[in-house]
Design a protein around this motif. Structure first.
Motif, PDB file in Angstrom:
ATOM      1  N   ASN A 100     -16.040  -1.850 -10.633  1.00 26.35           N
ATOM      2  CA  ASN A 100     -15.074  -1.918  -9.547  1.00 26.35           C
ATOM      3  C   ASN A 100     -13.885  -1.038  -9.909  1.00 26.35           C
ATOM      4  O   ASN A 100     -13.167  -1.321 -10.876  1.00 26.35           O
ATOM      5  N   HIS A 126     -10.346   0.672  -8.713  1.00 24.36           N
ATOM      6  CA  HIS A 126      -9.255   0.554  -7.744  1.00 24.36           C
ATOM      7  C   HIS A 126      -8.923   1.900  -7.126  1.00 24.36           C
ATOM      8  O   HIS A 126      -8.819   2.043  -5.909  1.00 24.36           O
ATOM      9  N   GLN A 183     -10.438  -2.080 -11.614  1.00 26.27           N
ATOM     10  CA  GLN A 183      -9.992  -3.320 -11.001  1.00 26.27           C
ATOM     11  C   GLN A 183     -10.123  -4.461 -12.001  1.00 26.27           C
ATOM     12  O   GLN A 183     -11.093  -4.536 -12.758  1.00 26.27           O
ATOM     13  N   THR A 212      -4.281  -4.603  -8.732  1.00 22.75           N
ATOM     14  CA  THR A 212      -5.455  -4.459  -9.602  1.00 22.75           C
ATOM     15  C   THR A 212      -5.780  -5.755 -10.345  1.00 22.75           C
ATOM     16  O   THR A 212      -6.739  -5.797 -11.117  1.00 22.75           O
ATOM     17  N   ASN A 251     -11.605  -6.693  -5.163  1.00 20.69           N
ATOM     18  CA  ASN A 251     -10.600  -6.338  -4.176  1.00 20.69           C
ATOM     19  C   ASN A 251     -11.317  -5.570  -3.067  1.00 20.69           C
ATOM     20  O   ASN A 251     -12.049  -4.618  -3.357  1.00 20.69           O
ATOM     21  N   ALA A 262     -11.143  -1.912  -3.314  1.00 22.22           N
ATOM     22  CA  ALA A 262     -11.708  -1.227  -4.475  1.00 22.22           C
ATOM     23  C   ALA A 262     -13.057  -0.621  -4.108  1.00 22.22           C
ATOM     24  O   ALA A 262     -13.668  -0.955  -3.081  1.00 22.22           O
TER      25      ALA A 262
END
Length: 263
Positions: free
Chosen positions: A18, A20, A40, A54, A59, A62
């Motif tokens: 993941n 960001h 992330q 983050t 998220n 992300a």
């Protein structure tokens, strides 16, 4: 910069992470121009954090990426970051090493391409186990430089500042030192929180016991991320704190033996 141009990851056996965001021309996260990958997820909750978006591992903004996707994106910018002395790729966050297996595979591919690698970490992910230590030893072999963020030398104050202990963080710094890693130590200078002369001296004493430290950096606190907290519905707890004065910055630089970039 978001990685919105990448196709969605479909079923694959390849490692994913993941991410960001990325910065293709970073100049404050290691030597030269850096391609910076912000992962992330973070275990700390620093009161002054400028990337609270983050914190959560997942998220909706992300991007899930594979190692090969990210490597291909990085290579597009290779001519730019390698035109600068020491330029390369930095993984940051959040806490990049929460997704350690992905970083290891990414760095294997980058080192096969002879690309300079750097890890920006708070060390808060670290657990002293044989499996973890074996992975960190491989990471050290693949990493040209670690940016080690030391938030506070006193554990009780560290918990107040970040909601987490610093015991494993100091252990991680020691592990890097004992195993030949090159490091830049970073300390965010926050008035009333991290600029006390007594604790700065204690931090200096700890740093002086570490091998491989090439530079110490004092990073003055700023509140430019306040708007993010408001957007995320989070309380910004340092509303009464102003950035440190030049005198206090110079004082911290002197005590820590840090690089002096203050005009």
């Amino acid at each position: 910069m978001k990685l919105s141009n990448l196709a969605p990851v479909e079923d694959t056996n390849e490692l994913t992470a993941n991410v960001h965001s990325v910065e293709s021309f970073g100049n404050v996260d290691g030597p030269g121009i850096r391609y910076v990958v912000f992962f992330q997820g973070c275990m700390l909750r620093c009161k002054y954090c400028h990337n609270p978006d983050t914190w959560k591992m997942h998220n909706p903004d992300a991007k899930v990426v594979t190692v090969s996707q990210l490597t291909k994106e990085i290579v597009k910018y290779r001519n730019f970051f390698e035109a600068s002395e020491g330029g390369g790729v930095t993984v940051s966050g959040g806490e990049s090493l929460l997704q350690l297996d992905f970083v290891l595979e990414l760095f294997r591919q980058l080192k096969a391409l002879d690309i300079n690698t750097c890890v920006d970490t708070c060390g808060g992910f670290y657990v002293n186990t044989p499996t973890m230590n074996e992975k960190i030893l491989e990471l050290i072999s693949l990493t040209d430089l670690f940016l080690m963020d030391l938030k506070h030398i006193d554990d009780k104050q560290h918990i107040k500042l970040t909601k987490r202990t610093n015991k494993n963080i100091l252990q991680f710094a020691r592990f890097l030192s004992d195993n030949g890693a090159k490091m830049w130590i970073r300390h965010v200078l926050v008035p009333k929180w991290t600029d006390d002369d007594y604790y700065l001296q204690k931090l200096r004493e700890f740093i002086d016991t570490l091998d491989g430290v090439e530079r110490v950096e004092v990073l003055p606190y700023h509140d430019m991320a306040k708007f993010k907290y408001k957007e995320l519905g989070l309380e910004y707890e340092l509303n009464d704190i102003n950035p440190p004065t030049k005198d206090r910055i110079k004082n911290a630089i002197k005590i820590l033996g840090a690089r002096d970039d203050v005009n």
